[in-house]
Design an enzyme around this catalytic site. Structure first.
Site, PDB file in Angstrom:
ATOM      1  N   TYR A  20      17.764   9.170 -19.714  1.00  0.00           N
ATOM      2  CA  TYR A  20      17.926   7.929 -20.481  1.00  0.00           C
ATOM      3  C   TYR A  20      17.340   8.038 -21.886  1.00  0.00           C
ATOM      4  O   TYR A  20      16.565   7.194 -22.310  1.00  0.00           O
ATOM      5  CB  TYR A  20      17.276   6.748 -19.738  1.00  0.00           C
ATOM      6  N   TYR A 148      19.349  -1.122  -7.619  1.00  0.00           N
ATOM      7  CA  TYR A 148      19.601   0.178  -8.246  1.00  0.00           C
ATOM      8  C   TYR A 148      20.020   1.163  -7.169  1.00  0.00           C
ATOM      9  O   TYR A 148      19.318   1.330  -6.162  1.00  0.00           O
ATOM     10  CB  TYR A 148      18.357   0.708  -8.977  1.00  0.00           C
ATOM     11  N   ASP A 249      19.900   1.375   1.657  1.00  0.00           N
ATOM     12  CA  ASP A 249      19.495   2.471   0.775  1.00  0.00           C
ATOM     13  C   ASP A 249      17.970   2.594   0.832  1.00  0.00           C
ATOM     14  O   ASP A 249      17.258   1.819   0.203  1.00  0.00           O
ATOM     15  CB  ASP A 249      19.983   2.183  -0.654  1.00  0.00           C
ATOM     16  N   LYS A 278      14.960  11.247  -2.265  1.00  0.00           N
ATOM     17  CA  LYS A 278      13.646  11.288  -2.933  1.00  0.00           C
ATOM     18  C   LYS A 278      12.535  12.005  -2.138  1.00  0.00           C
ATOM     19  O   LYS A 278      12.404  13.201  -2.261  1.00  0.00           O
ATOM     20  CB  LYS A 278      13.242   9.879  -3.352  1.00  0.00           C
TER      21      LYS A 278
HETATM   22  C1  LIG Z   1      16.525   7.067  -7.061  1.00  0.00           C
HETATM   23  C2  LIG Z   1      17.414   6.224  -6.264  1.00  0.00           C
HETATM   24  C3  LIG Z   1      18.767   6.558  -6.074  1.00  0.00           C
HETATM   25  C4  LIG Z   1      19.408   7.762  -6.728  1.00  0.00           C
HETATM   26  O1  LIG Z   1      18.842   8.964  -6.315  1.00  0.00           O
HETATM   27  P1  LIG Z   1      18.984  10.287  -7.250  1.00  0.00           P
HETATM   28  O2  LIG Z   1      18.371  11.366  -6.420  1.00  0.00           O
HETATM   29  O3  LIG Z   1      18.235   9.981  -8.503  1.00  0.00           O
HETATM   30  O4  LIG Z   1      20.429  10.489  -7.485  1.00  0.00           O
HETATM   31  C5  LIG Z   1      19.527   5.729  -5.274  1.00  0.00           C
HETATM   32  N1  LIG Z   1      19.003   4.629  -4.689  1.00  0.00           N
HETATM   33  C6  LIG Z   1      17.708   4.298  -4.836  1.00  0.00           C
HETATM   34  C7  LIG Z   1      17.182   3.082  -4.158  1.00  0.00           C
HETATM   35  C8  LIG Z   1      16.881   5.057  -5.643  1.00  0.00           C
HETATM   36  O5  LIG Z   1      15.606   4.694  -5.826  1.00  0.00           O
END
Ligand SMILES: *Cc1c(COP(=O)(O)O)cnc(C)c1O
Length: 432
Positions: A20, A148, A249, A278
């Site tokens: 970014y 997000y 997610d 992550k």
């Molecule tokens: C970081 C994140 C993503 C994307 O993961 P990347 O490994 O950066 O592509 C998707 N959803 C959530 C909730 C996140 O925190």
């Protein structure tokens, strides 16, 4: 800093995009030479205590002997083989572990190389589930504002419509349905009316909705907002009632960060499709997974083929799977719950004083996440310099200064971070 490094930094500034940022007017970056435990060592030897866990991921700190060993051992067998037509022990063991530690209904695993891709795969699963059953009008997703879900086009289309990147890409992004963001817990006790907008959007559009996608309990990069378990419970009930799938997610919240191994446990619900990423490898390598249930698999197979149309080149990379196995073993054999609880208590006690500052709007803590929300956006470059001077690594965004340390952080190290937050924000206060 030695002059060799100066040259490298000049090259970086001129040629390399950081997240970014603009190429012609980049924000400053610090050169890290090594990292161990919770300490980042810069190229000139200066040390910083890490309050970021490298974006939620480095649970056990850096340079951990057991995780290092897992990589060394695996690299001597094979670093990678394609996953089309071949399989291997690290992937099988990891799938077994993920199936064991998540809810009973989740029995099938798709490995991918990043969180964003895990979200794409989850969306694809939900669309294929309905297409295969002839419900071709079910192409929309329902989500909530301030979410997000990643930077690829599928995920981006469900990110917050105002703060996400919708405007820039409006002609290209899929148009989905957004409900009001869940009321945050600072608003006080749960009220049934908090789910009304979501319910309205679902009941009006369910014929066209394939799935609901949401981050359980905590909205992460979209604003670090904590919401009620009742909200998530109501979402699950409504998804059942209106026959749409639920994608959770857990890419940011998974692996203990919010106080339970997965955040959905706090609402006592199950996902139809679950994304993890992550912290999956303890912050060592990029790896993510999308888990789903026999119900979804059966649905996808209604068309007689049942082929899930995805297959990244580095799918189930053996090095990444091995270090993920070692990281999960390490986590489960550690007193992680105790550690997260004591980080939570300490953050509550020590960030409290920030409430006395005029620039501070709210202080909130959940598990190993501490958030100080300001009234106005903080100058990121200024604050990064201040935090660096104080010997800590924090990277605020917008109006949020936050800390999410590795679980192994010592109380005195965490105090260094919370003191730094107070002192830096104190300097800011006279400005308002
Ligand atoms: C970081 C994140 C993503 C994307 O993961 P990347 O490994 O950066 O592509 C998707 N959803 C959530 C909730 C996140 O925190």
């Amino acid at each position: 800093m030695n002059s060799d490094f100066d040259e490298l930094l000049q090259f970086d500034k001129k040629h390399i995009w950081h997240p970014y940022t603009s190429m012609s007017n980049p924000t400053a970056v610090l050169p890290v030479a090594s990292a161990k435990g919770v300490t980042l060592t810069l190229a000139d030897g200066y040390e910083l205590i890490d309050g970021m866990s490298s974006w939620w991921s480095a649970l056990h700190g850096y340079n951990h002997p057991q995780l290092n060993q897992a990589l060394i051992d695996q690299s001597q067998k094979m670093s990678h083989v394609m996953f089309g037509g071949l399989t291997h022990e690290p992937a099988i063991l990891l799938a077994k572990k993920l199936i064991t530690i998540t809810s009973d209904n989740l029995q099938h695993v798709f490995f991918s190389d990043s969180g964003s891709v895990a979200v794409e795969v989850a969306i694809k699963m939900s669309l294929q589930y309905w297409f295969a059953q002839g419900r071709t009008q079910k192409t929309k997703l329902l989500t909530v504002n301030k979410g997000y879900f990643g930077d690829t086009f599928g995920g981006m289309a469900v990110c917050d419509p105002v703060n996400g990147m919708h405007q820039m890409f409006s002609g290209v992004l899929a148009q989905h349905i957004f409900a009001e963001a869940p009321a945050s817990i600072e608003k006080g006790a749960w009220k049934d009316e908090y789910i009304d907008d979501f319910k309205r959007k679902l009941s009006a559009n369910h014929q066209n909705i394939a799935a609901v996608i949401i981050e359980p309990m905590v909205q992460n990069a979209g604003g670090l907002r904590f919401y009620h378990a009742e909200y998530l419970q109501a979402v699950r009930q409504l998804c059942d009632e209106y026959n749409v799938l639920l994608i959770l997610d857990e890419i940011a919240t998974g692996f203990g960060r919010t106080g339970t191994l997965f955040a959905y446990e706090q609402a006592n619900i199950e996902a139809d499709i679950l994304c993890v990423g992550k912290a999956l490898t303890g912050g060592y390598m990029t790896l993510a997974a999308t888990l789903t249930s026999p119900k979804v698999v059966t649905g996808i197979e209604t068309d007689g083929k049942g082929v899930l149309m995805h297959g990244p080149t580095f799918m189930a990379n053996p090095l990444a799977c091995s270090v993920a196995n070692a990281s999960i073993d390490l986590l489960l054999s550690s007193p992680w719950q105790l550690r997260v609880n004591s980080i939570e208590q300490q953050l509550n006690a020590e960030l409290e004083q920030c409430k006395s500052l005029k620039c501070v709007k709210d202080v909130r803590v959940k598990g190993a996440i501490g958030v100080v929300e300001l009234h106005q956006a903080i100058d990121i470059e200024w604050s990064q310099k201040q935090f660096t001077k104080a010997g800590v690594w924090l990277r605020p965004f917008g109006r949020l200064v936050y800390v999410m340390p590795p679980f192994i952080i010592k109380p005195y190290q965490l105090t260094t971070i919370t003191d730094a937050i107070f002192c830096v924000l104190q300097k800011l206060t006279p400005k308002y």
